[in-house]
Write a protein that holds these residues in place. Sequence first.
Motif, PDB file in Angstrom:
ATOM      1  N   PHE A  60       5.067  37.756 -14.158  1.00 53.84           N
ATOM      2  CA  PHE A  60       3.835  37.006 -13.902  1.00 53.84           C
ATOM      3  C   PHE A  60       3.727  36.686 -12.419  1.00 53.84           C
ATOM      4  O   PHE A  60       4.739  36.608 -11.718  1.00 53.84           O
ATOM      5  CB  PHE A  60       3.828  35.711 -14.725  1.00 53.84           C
ATOM      6  CG  PHE A  60       3.880  35.982 -16.196  1.00 53.84           C
ATOM      7  CD1 PHE A  60       2.717  36.116 -16.936  1.00 53.84           C
ATOM      8  CD2 PHE A  60       5.107  36.163 -16.841  1.00 53.84           C
ATOM      9  CE1 PHE A  60       2.763  36.418 -18.284  1.00 53.84           C
ATOM     10  CE2 PHE A  60       5.165  36.471 -18.188  1.00 53.84           C
ATOM     11  CZ  PHE A  60       3.992  36.602 -18.918  1.00 53.84           C
ATOM     12  N   ILE A  61       2.484  36.492 -11.971  1.00 52.35           N
ATOM     13  CA  ILE A  61       2.284  36.109 -10.576  1.00 52.35           C
ATOM     14  C   ILE A  61       1.692  34.697 -10.535  1.00 52.35           C
ATOM     15  O   ILE A  61       0.747  34.392 -11.277  1.00 52.35           O
ATOM     16  CB  ILE A  61       1.341  37.105  -9.859  1.00 52.35           C
ATOM     17  CG1 ILE A  61       2.058  38.453  -9.670  1.00 52.35           C
ATOM     18  CG2 ILE A  61       0.901  36.558  -8.491  1.00 52.35           C
ATOM     19  CD1 ILE A  61       1.183  39.563  -9.127  1.00 52.35           C
TER      20      ILE A  61
ATOM     21  N   GLN B 238      -3.720  28.321   3.611  1.00 54.92           N
ATOM     22  CA  GLN B 238      -2.604  29.198   3.248  1.00 54.92           C
ATOM     23  C   GLN B 238      -2.515  29.427   1.746  1.00 54.92           C
ATOM     24  O   GLN B 238      -2.883  28.568   0.957  1.00 54.92           O
ATOM     25  CB  GLN B 238      -1.278  28.570   3.698  1.00 54.92           C
ATOM     26  CG  GLN B 238      -0.772  29.146   5.002  1.00 54.92           C
ATOM     27  CD  GLN B 238       0.740  29.061   5.113  1.00 54.92           C
ATOM     28  OE1 GLN B 238       1.402  28.373   4.340  1.00 54.92           O
ATOM     29  NE2 GLN B 238       1.292  29.779   6.068  1.00 54.92           N
ATOM     30  N   ALA B 239      -2.014  30.582   1.374  1.00 53.63           N
ATOM     31  CA  ALA B 239      -1.720  30.843  -0.032  1.00 53.63           C
ATOM     32  C   ALA B 239      -0.278  31.325  -0.124  1.00 53.63           C
ATOM     33  O   ALA B 239       0.187  32.101   0.721  1.00 53.63           O
ATOM     34  CB  ALA B 239      -2.660  31.887  -0.596  1.00 53.63           C
ATOM     35  N   ARG B 240       0.420  30.837  -1.114  1.00 56.90           N
ATOM     36  CA  ARG B 240       1.808  31.229  -1.337  1.00 56.90           C
ATOM     37  C   ARG B 240       1.873  31.844  -2.735  1.00 56.90           C
ATOM     38  O   ARG B 240       1.501  31.193  -3.709  1.00 56.90           O
ATOM     39  CB  ARG B 240       2.671  29.970  -1.261  1.00 56.90           C
ATOM     40  CG  ARG B 240       4.149  30.201  -1.337  1.00 56.90           C
ATOM     41  CD  ARG B 240       4.884  28.856  -1.255  1.00 56.90           C
ATOM     42  NE  ARG B 240       6.310  29.073  -1.171  1.00 56.90           N
ATOM     43  CZ  ARG B 240       6.958  29.309  -0.035  1.00 56.90           C
ATOM     44  NH1 ARG B 240       6.320  29.320   1.101  1.00 56.90           N
ATOM     45  NH2 ARG B 240       8.256  29.513  -0.047  1.00 56.90           N
ATOM     46  N   ALA B 241       2.295  33.073  -2.812  1.00 57.82           N
ATOM     47  CA  ALA B 241       2.315  33.765  -4.101  1.00 57.82           C
ATOM     48  C   ALA B 241       3.738  34.163  -4.458  1.00 57.82           C
ATOM     49  O   ALA B 241       4.533  34.514  -3.580  1.00 57.82           O
ATOM     50  CB  ALA B 241       1.433  35.006  -4.046  1.00 57.82           C
ATOM     51  N   ALA B 242       4.053  34.086  -5.737  1.00 54.36           N
ATOM     52  CA  ALA B 242       5.386  34.470  -6.200  1.00 54.36           C
ATOM     53  C   ALA B 242       5.268  35.368  -7.415  1.00 54.36           C
ATOM     54  O   ALA B 242       4.450  35.118  -8.309  1.00 54.36           O
ATOM     55  CB  ALA B 242       6.206  33.224  -6.545  1.00 54.36           C
ATOM     56  N   LEU B 243       6.062  36.411  -7.410  1.00 55.94           N
ATOM     57  CA  LEU B 243       6.214  37.252  -8.594  1.00 55.94           C
ATOM     58  C   LEU B 243       7.425  36.697  -9.328  1.00 55.94           C
ATOM     59  O   LEU B 243       8.508  36.619  -8.748  1.00 55.94           O
ATOM     60  CB  LEU B 243       6.456  38.695  -8.163  1.00 55.94           C
ATOM     61  CG  LEU B 243       6.739  39.706  -9.271  1.00 55.94           C
ATOM     62  CD1 LEU B 243       5.473  39.987 -10.075  1.00 55.94           C
ATOM     63  CD2 LEU B 243       7.267  41.015  -8.676  1.00 55.94           C
ATOM     64  N   VAL B 244       7.225  36.258 -10.567  1.00 59.21           N
ATOM     65  CA  VAL B 244       8.354  35.667 -11.286  1.00 59.21           C
ATOM     66  C   VAL B 244       8.578  36.404 -12.606  1.00 59.21           C
ATOM     67  O   VAL B 244       7.658  37.004 -13.163  1.00 59.21           O
ATOM     68  CB  VAL B 244       8.166  34.147 -11.558  1.00 59.21           C
ATOM     69  CG1 VAL B 244       7.834  33.402 -10.283  1.00 59.21           C
ATOM     70  CG2 VAL B 244       7.107  33.902 -12.606  1.00 59.21           C
ATOM     71  N   ASP B 245       9.812  36.345 -13.067  1.00 58.67           N
ATOM     72  CA  ASP B 245      10.092  37.007 -14.349  1.00 58.67           C
ATOM     73  C   ASP B 245       9.717  36.087 -15.511  1.00 58.67           C
ATOM     74  O   ASP B 245       9.209  34.981 -15.307  1.00 58.67           O
ATOM     75  CB  ASP B 245      11.555  37.495 -14.406  1.00 58.67           C
ATOM     76  CG  ASP B 245      12.562  36.350 -14.527  1.00 58.67           C
ATOM     77  OD1 ASP B 245      12.154  35.190 -14.786  1.00 58.67           O
ATOM     78  OD2 ASP B 245      13.766  36.622 -14.352  1.00 58.67           O
TER      79      ASP B 245
ATOM     80  N   ALA C 263      -0.156  38.576 -16.209  1.00 53.69           N
ATOM     81  CA  ALA C 263      -1.207  37.585 -15.943  1.00 53.69           C
ATOM     82  C   ALA C 263      -0.925  36.862 -14.630  1.00 53.69           C
ATOM     83  O   ALA C 263       0.182  36.923 -14.098  1.00 53.69           O
ATOM     84  CB  ALA C 263      -1.291  36.574 -17.086  1.00 53.69           C
ATOM     85  N   ILE C 264      -1.970  36.187 -14.145  1.00 54.37           N
ATOM     86  CA  ILE C 264      -1.863  35.448 -12.877  1.00 54.37           C
ATOM     87  C   ILE C 264      -2.186  33.974 -13.128  1.00 54.37           C
ATOM     88  O   ILE C 264      -3.132  33.657 -13.844  1.00 54.37           O
ATOM     89  CB  ILE C 264      -2.911  35.956 -11.850  1.00 54.37           C
ATOM     90  CG1 ILE C 264      -2.823  37.469 -11.671  1.00 54.37           C
ATOM     91  CG2 ILE C 264      -2.770  35.257 -10.513  1.00 54.37           C
ATOM     92  CD1 ILE C 264      -4.015  38.030 -10.900  1.00 54.37           C
ATOM     93  N   GLY C 265      -1.416  33.100 -12.508  1.00 49.36           N
ATOM     94  CA  GLY C 265      -1.759  31.678 -12.518  1.00 49.36           C
ATOM     95  C   GLY C 265      -2.107  31.266 -11.100  1.00 49.36           C
ATOM     96  O   GLY C 265      -1.433  31.662 -10.154  1.00 49.36           O
ATOM     97  N   VAL C 266      -3.184  30.492 -10.945  1.00 45.36           N
ATOM     98  CA  VAL C 266      -3.577  30.046  -9.606  1.00 45.36           C
ATOM     99  C   VAL C 266      -3.626  28.520  -9.576  1.00 45.36           C
ATOM    100  O   VAL C 266      -4.314  27.893 -10.391  1.00 45.36           O
ATOM    101  CB  VAL C 266      -4.955  30.612  -9.196  1.00 45.36           C
ATOM    102  CG1 VAL C 266      -5.307  30.188  -7.770  1.00 45.36           C
ATOM    103  CG2 VAL C 266      -4.967  32.133  -9.296  1.00 45.36           C
ATOM    104  N   ALA C 267      -2.873  27.933  -8.650  1.00 42.84           N
ATOM    105  CA  ALA C 267      -2.868  26.478  -8.475  1.00 42.84           C
ATOM    106  C   ALA C 267      -3.774  26.123  -7.308  1.00 42.84           C
ATOM    107  O   ALA C 267      -3.658  26.687  -6.224  1.00 42.84           O
ATOM    108  CB  ALA C 267      -1.447  25.996  -8.196  1.00 42.84           C
ATOM    109  N   ILE C 268      -4.685  25.190  -7.544  1.00 41.41           N
ATOM    110  CA  ILE C 268      -5.744  24.864  -6.584  1.00 41.41           C
ATOM    111  C   ILE C 268      -5.713  23.363  -6.290  1.00 41.41           C
ATOM    112  O   ILE C 268      -5.553  22.566  -7.212  1.00 41.41           O
ATOM    113  CB  ILE C 268      -7.119  25.213  -7.244  1.00 41.41           C
ATOM    114  CG1 ILE C 268      -7.294  26.719  -7.329  1.00 41.41           C
ATOM    115  CG2 ILE C 268      -8.281  24.580  -6.540  1.00 41.41           C
ATOM    116  CD1 ILE C 268      -7.705  27.353  -6.030  1.00 41.41           C
ATOM    117  N   PRO C 269      -5.879  22.972  -5.029  1.00 45.17           N
ATOM    118  CA  PRO C 269      -5.998  21.536  -4.768  1.00 45.17           C
ATOM    119  C   PRO C 269      -7.364  21.034  -5.233  1.00 45.17           C
ATOM    120  O   PRO C 269      -8.379  21.628  -4.880  1.00 45.17           O
ATOM    121  CB  PRO C 269      -5.867  21.445  -3.243  1.00 45.17           C
ATOM    122  CG  PRO C 269      -6.198  22.798  -2.716  1.00 45.17           C
ATOM    123  CD  PRO C 269      -5.980  23.794  -3.811  1.00 45.17           C
ATOM    124  N   GLY C 270      -7.362  20.024  -6.050  1.00 48.21           N
ATOM    125  CA  GLY C 270      -8.630  19.506  -6.565  1.00 48.21           C
ATOM    126  C   GLY C 270      -8.617  19.428  -8.075  1.00 48.21           C
ATOM    127  O   GLY C 270      -7.620  19.760  -8.719  1.00 48.21           O
TER     128      GLY C 270
END
Length: 315
Positions: free
Chosen positions: A8-9, A17-24, A62-69
Amino acid sequence: MTTPRTNFIGINVSGTQARAALVDHEGAILETTVGDVAPKQLIPQLAAMVEDLRSRQETVAAIGVAIPGLVNRQTDRVIVPRDLPSNSVNNLHGELTRATGLRVELENDANAAAYGEFKVGAGRGSRNLFYMMIGNGIGGAIILDGKLWTGASGFAGEVGHITIDTEGLECVCGNTGCLETVASAPSIVRRARERLNRDSTSSLSRLELNKSFTAEDVAHQANEGDDFALMMIERTGKYIGTGVASVINLLNIERIVLGGGVMDAGSLILNPIIHEVRRRAFQPCFEATEIVAAKLGLDAAPIGAAMLARDATTD
Ligand SMILES: [Zn+2]
């Protein structure tokens, strides 16, 4: 359907800035990437980061996106963006889904970070947890019985806006004297500056002459033994502890996890927080709660976003 071999990403967007991680499947980081983002280019830039990570590992589900707000997960809409213009995130969910062809889950950044700490960080082994992110703002998140509890409309956990001082300064939220107005990183700097005008013996006043100091500088000087800086950090811990005591009294929560840049001061701030909670919270509640520092640092939100994407996919 996901399998233990599926990855998953998770992406955390914060201001520029955006920080992205590919995780198992278990939340371990395989790759990370950090990039600058501009509001007008946000979707193509995020899509490019996803493509970059996917090129290294194809089995992304799938992708998860964390957003301020504030994010409404029922409608997948960012209701009140923080640090980002609303037209750049209005249809983030739909546009990123189209651009990547992958399922996208959106979540508030504090909620995502809480979920990351809960699954693979300082929250592991607990069932009920309250997470606080103390940085440029103060966010919070509640995990009850193993699940993120986001409230009636998705906005639960806004601990930065509980009132600490009824006569205090006006907050961005419209209330006065919120925890955020005294304990966030910019508030620490403001309070320190106000006091330096009266007492300029601290090493911080020398820093102020050369450059504008930051909350990180205050913590650093406190570590170096500067009495004034230490007092500012302790006072901040007292405010945070006052907020945490209210949370404990309200929820009788098993564990409190404290993260965000302000907690980089380590035991200098954690000890006064615990001291203040002990002083203020109902004693049986205090004794039932473990108060710990977060473990995942800047990776908490991307890992958490990825884990939320995983769990939404397997629901
Ligand atoms: Zn407020």
